[in-house]
Design an enzyme around this catalytic site. Sequence first.
Site, mmCIF file in Angstrom:
data_model
loop_
_atom_site.group_PDB
_atom_site.id
_atom_site.type_symbol
_atom_site.label_atom_id
_atom_site.label_comp_id
_atom_site.label_asym_id
_atom_site.label_seq_id
_atom_site.Cartn_x
_atom_site.Cartn_y
_atom_site.Cartn_z
ATOM 1 N N CYS A 277 -12.790 29.761 57.062
ATOM 2 C CA CYS A 277 -12.182 28.847 56.089
ATOM 3 C C CYS A 277 -11.459 27.773 56.902
ATOM 4 C CB CYS A 277 -11.193 29.639 55.236
ATOM 5 S SG CYS A 277 -10.235 28.630 54.091
ATOM 6 N N CYS B 178 -15.478 22.041 55.139
ATOM 7 C CA CYS B 178 -15.080 23.155 54.275
ATOM 8 C C CYS B 178 -16.300 24.061 54.159
ATOM 9 C CB CYS B 178 -14.669 22.619 52.902
ATOM 10 S SG CYS B 178 -14.469 23.902 51.644
HETATM 11 N N1 DGL Z 1 -13.821 27.459 52.250
HETATM 12 C C1 DGL Z 1 -12.487 26.914 52.314
HETATM 13 C C2 DGL Z 1 -12.421 25.931 53.481
HETATM 14 O O1 DGL Z 1 -13.250 25.983 54.368
HETATM 15 C C3 DGL Z 1 -12.161 26.396 50.968
HETATM 16 C C4 DGL Z 1 -10.741 25.995 50.800
HETATM 17 C C5 DGL Z 1 -10.207 26.146 49.431
HETATM 18 O O2 DGL Z 1 -10.176 27.273 48.951
HETATM 19 O O3 DGL Z 1 -9.746 25.120 48.902
HETATM 20 O O4 DGL Z 1 -11.548 25.112 53.594
#
Ligand code: DGL
Length: 273
Positions: free
Chosen positions: A74, A184
């Site tokens: 993440c 993301c």
């Molecule tokens: N997959 C997360 C990232 O890479 C998502 C972030 C979120 O939950 O807003 O930032």
Amino acid sequence: MLGSNPIGIFDSGSGGLTVLYELLKVLPRESFVYFADSANCPYGPKPQSEVIELSDCITRFLLEQGCKLVVVACNTATAAAIEHLRSNFKIPFIGMEPAIKPASLNSKTKSIGVLATAGTFKGKLYIETSKKYASDVNVCYQVGEGLVELVEAGKADSPEAAELLHRYVDPMVDCNIDHLVLGCTHYPFLMNSLSRILPRGVEIVNPAPAVARQTLRVLSENNLLNDGSSLSKVSFYSSASVEILKFLAEKLGVISNHGPAVNFTGGVKLCCR
Ligand code: DGL
């Protein structure tokens, strides 16, 4: 810690599956414990202190499952919490890289786009990497507000997603970008819509394959690779329902008849909640 212990991986939800997909390619003998914090998704708009607290609790959960290394799949959690995790726990941590370096170095138009969450853009890692590698390129950055929610609702290929992406990406195209960095881990799920929207010649940069290679390097340096004596499996946990996680894991091909054994557990309570 033994090589046969699993690798931990976590995300605010299903985005980390795009990283798990690459990890399974380079580490087919390893077992994984995937934690999706779906009850607290999205992380992007949350204050840094809250993301640190959640990442800390998830790491404790992964350590209880015997994880030998944790991949923070993440970008937002990496930006907020990787320093905290590295200084508070003894195992190695792999974080997401913003991938501005390869995009900037390979850009011919000297203009690149970056799509990420608000939390990722505020992070020290993003600010320092842009200063270091993107000082001579024009960086068009955009917060992808609403995109994580659409992916989690199973609407990555919907007209709503296409409309939002047009709004975010069209101004970048007007700036003549030739690389679009996906900052993301949820965004690779939008690849179909994105490739329809972007003109030919704009390369989409997904840092997940490089993160998987780095995980292999760190495991090997620490003598933590599985020697292959145990069968690999993937255990999925979520702080909410596992329905969307299962759906997206199947869609991506993480779960298949030829892949590792899998099991899903929902409704996990984190220690801080
Ligand atoms: N997959 C997360 C990232 O890479 C998502 C972030 C979120 O939950 O807003 O930032």
